[in-house]
Write a protein that holds these residues in place. Structure first.
Motif, PDB file in Angstrom:
ATOM      1  N   GLY A  47       0.840  -1.235   0.015  1.00  0.00           N
ATOM      2  CA  GLY A  47       0.194  -0.013  -0.108  1.00  0.00           C
ATOM      3  C   GLY A  47       0.820   1.217  -0.011  1.00  0.00           C
ATOM      4  N   LEU A  48       2.019   1.233  -0.528  1.00  0.00           N
ATOM      5  CA  LEU A  48       3.050   2.220  -0.356  1.00  0.00           C
ATOM      6  C   LEU A  48       2.898   3.077  -1.732  1.00  0.00           C
ATOM      7  N   ILE A  49       2.297   2.354  -2.873  1.00  0.00           N
ATOM      8  CA  ILE A  49       2.124   3.216  -3.990  1.00  0.00           C
ATOM      9  C   ILE A  49       0.749   2.927  -4.362  1.00  0.00           C
ATOM     10  N   THR A  50       0.137   3.839  -5.111  1.00  0.00           N
ATOM     11  CA  THR A  50      -1.354   3.515  -5.479  1.00  0.00           C
ATOM     12  C   THR A  50      -1.476   2.778  -6.641  1.00  0.00           C
ATOM     13  N   SER A  51      -2.511   2.288  -7.085  1.00  0.00           N
ATOM     14  CA  SER A  51      -2.797   1.762  -8.206  1.00  0.00           C
ATOM     15  C   SER A  51      -2.421   2.597  -9.658  1.00  0.00           C
ATOM     16  N   ASP A  52      -2.927   3.986  -9.519  1.00  0.00           N
ATOM     17  CA  ASP A  52      -2.470   4.820 -10.516  1.00  0.00           C
ATOM     18  C   ASP A  52      -0.860   4.852 -10.661  1.00  0.00           C
ATOM     19  N   GLN A  53      -0.235   4.887  -9.382  1.00  0.00           N
ATOM     20  CA  GLN A  53       1.285   4.967  -9.633  1.00  0.00           C
ATOM     21  C   GLN A  53       1.714   3.648 -10.294  1.00  0.00           C
ATOM     22  N   LEU A  54       1.298   2.571  -9.960  1.00  0.00           N
ATOM     23  CA  LEU A  54       1.707   1.343 -10.539  1.00  0.00           C
ATOM     24  C   LEU A  54       1.541   1.283 -12.031  1.00  0.00           C
ATOM     25  N   ILE A  55       0.249   1.913 -12.417  1.00  0.00           N
ATOM     26  CA  ILE A  55       0.082   1.526 -13.830  1.00  0.00           C
ATOM     27  C   ILE A  55       0.835   2.546 -14.431  1.00  0.00           C
ATOM     28  N   GLU A  56       1.229   3.828 -14.013  1.00  0.00           N
ATOM     29  CA  GLU A  56       2.076   4.772 -14.653  1.00  0.00           C
ATOM     30  C   GLU A  56       3.316   4.078 -14.768  1.00  0.00           C
ATOM     31  N   ASN A  57       3.876   3.475 -13.781  1.00  0.00           N
ATOM     32  CA  ASN A  57       5.162   2.779 -13.895  1.00  0.00           C
ATOM     33  C   ASN A  57       5.417   1.866 -15.227  1.00  0.00           C
ATOM     34  N   TYR A  58       4.275   1.055 -15.149  1.00  0.00           N
ATOM     35  CA  TYR A  58       4.183   0.294 -16.444  1.00  0.00           C
ATOM     36  C   TYR A  58       4.162   0.821 -17.825  1.00  0.00           C
ATOM     37  N   LEU A  59       3.446   1.807 -17.781  1.00  0.00           N
ATOM     38  CA  LEU A  59       3.189   2.560 -19.000  1.00  0.00           C
ATOM     39  C   LEU A  59       4.157   3.289 -19.494  1.00  0.00           C
ATOM     40  N   LYS A  60       5.088   3.902 -18.506  1.00  0.00           N
ATOM     41  CA  LYS A  60       6.337   4.331 -18.918  1.00  0.00           C
ATOM     42  C   LYS A  60       7.280   3.677 -19.321  1.00  0.00           C
ATOM     43  N   LYS A  61       7.498   2.302 -18.822  1.00  0.00           N
ATOM     44  CA  LYS A  61       8.611   1.438 -19.191  1.00  0.00           C
ATOM     45  C   LYS A  61       8.158   0.915 -20.345  1.00  0.00           C
ATOM     46  N   PHE A  62       6.757   0.639 -20.498  1.00  0.00           N
ATOM     47  CA  PHE A  62       6.361  -0.348 -21.572  1.00  0.00           C
ATOM     48  C   PHE A  62       5.356   0.595 -22.220  1.00  0.00           C
ATOM     49  N   PRO A  63       5.828   1.253 -23.388  1.00  0.00           N
ATOM     50  CA  PRO A  63       4.578   2.125 -24.142  1.00  0.00           C
ATOM     51  C   PRO A  63       3.570   1.454 -24.836  1.00  0.00           C
TER      52      PRO A  63
END
Length: 204
Positions: A47-63
């Motif tokens: 619970g130290l990052i949000t769902s939106d942050q997790l998704i953003e991390n993935y979208l940045k790494k994998f366009p």
């Protein structure tokens, strides 16, 4: 004498397909879960990052991903919750013979999918069976870190030798066992939680 039953959720009550997310990501060209991604997952489970942050991390790494395609892959792990398991835990709760607690490594996206798959009424029926319903994302701790078991024991005034922990992951049961908690490493497909009092009859 066992007085407290501490249950995992996934692959104990609700069925999982643990390979599905990696297989879904692989179809989109992501064939390796690297150390950075594992760190995201563990941090998200705490619970130290949000769902939106997790998704953003993935979208940045994998366009090539979209928010929707990622969420569908991420949630593909969540399957059905057999009615016989729900009936079993409801009857056990009614008996009031044991203190029932749940301790699950999970996250917001998965819980949303669980509720969608189960239906809100069945999920509420399940949740209401437990004195405590500990989700890793809410307590900022995750299995198999020893801190999470210590937290539960202290928070609920449980004695380790009066507590049985049921989990499908051997690292989690090994960690609990090291603290003197009785354990059952349940093997999905070979055993079922409804067999608890047969498999572990020596403890009761």
């Amino acid at each position: 004498m066992i007085k407290n039953l501490l249950f995992d959720f996934g692959d104990v009550f609700i069925n999982l397909d643990k390979k599905a997310p990696e297989q879904a990501l692989a179809k989109m060209g992501i064939r390796t879960i690297d150390e950075e991604m594992t760190t995201w997952h563990n941090t998200y489970e705490k619970g130290l990052i949000t769902s939106d942050q997790l998704i953003e991390n993935y979208l940045k790494k994998f366009p090539q991903l979209t928010a929707l395609s990622f969420q569908q892959a991420w949630n593909s792990i969540i399957l059905d919750f057999p009615q016989e398991r729900l009936d079993w835990i409801i009857e056990l709760a009614k008996s009031k013979k044991y203190r029932l607690l749940l301790l699950s490594n999970t996250n917001d996206l998965h819980i949303e999918q669980v509720i969608k798959n189960m239906g809100a009424v069945r999920y509420s029926q399940f949740q209401n069976c437990f004195e405590r319903f500990y989700l890793s994302q809410q307590i900022n701790l995750r299995k198999p870190d020893l801190e999470i078991y210590d937290f539960v024991l202290r928070k609920d005034d449980l004695l380790a030798n009066e507590t049985l922990f049921i989990d499908d992951t051997i690292l989690n049961t090994a960690a609990a066992s090291s603290m003197g908690i009785h354990t059952w490493h349940l093997e999905p497909g070979f055993e079922d939680v409804t067999q608890l009092f047969e498999v572990k009859k020596a403890l009761f």
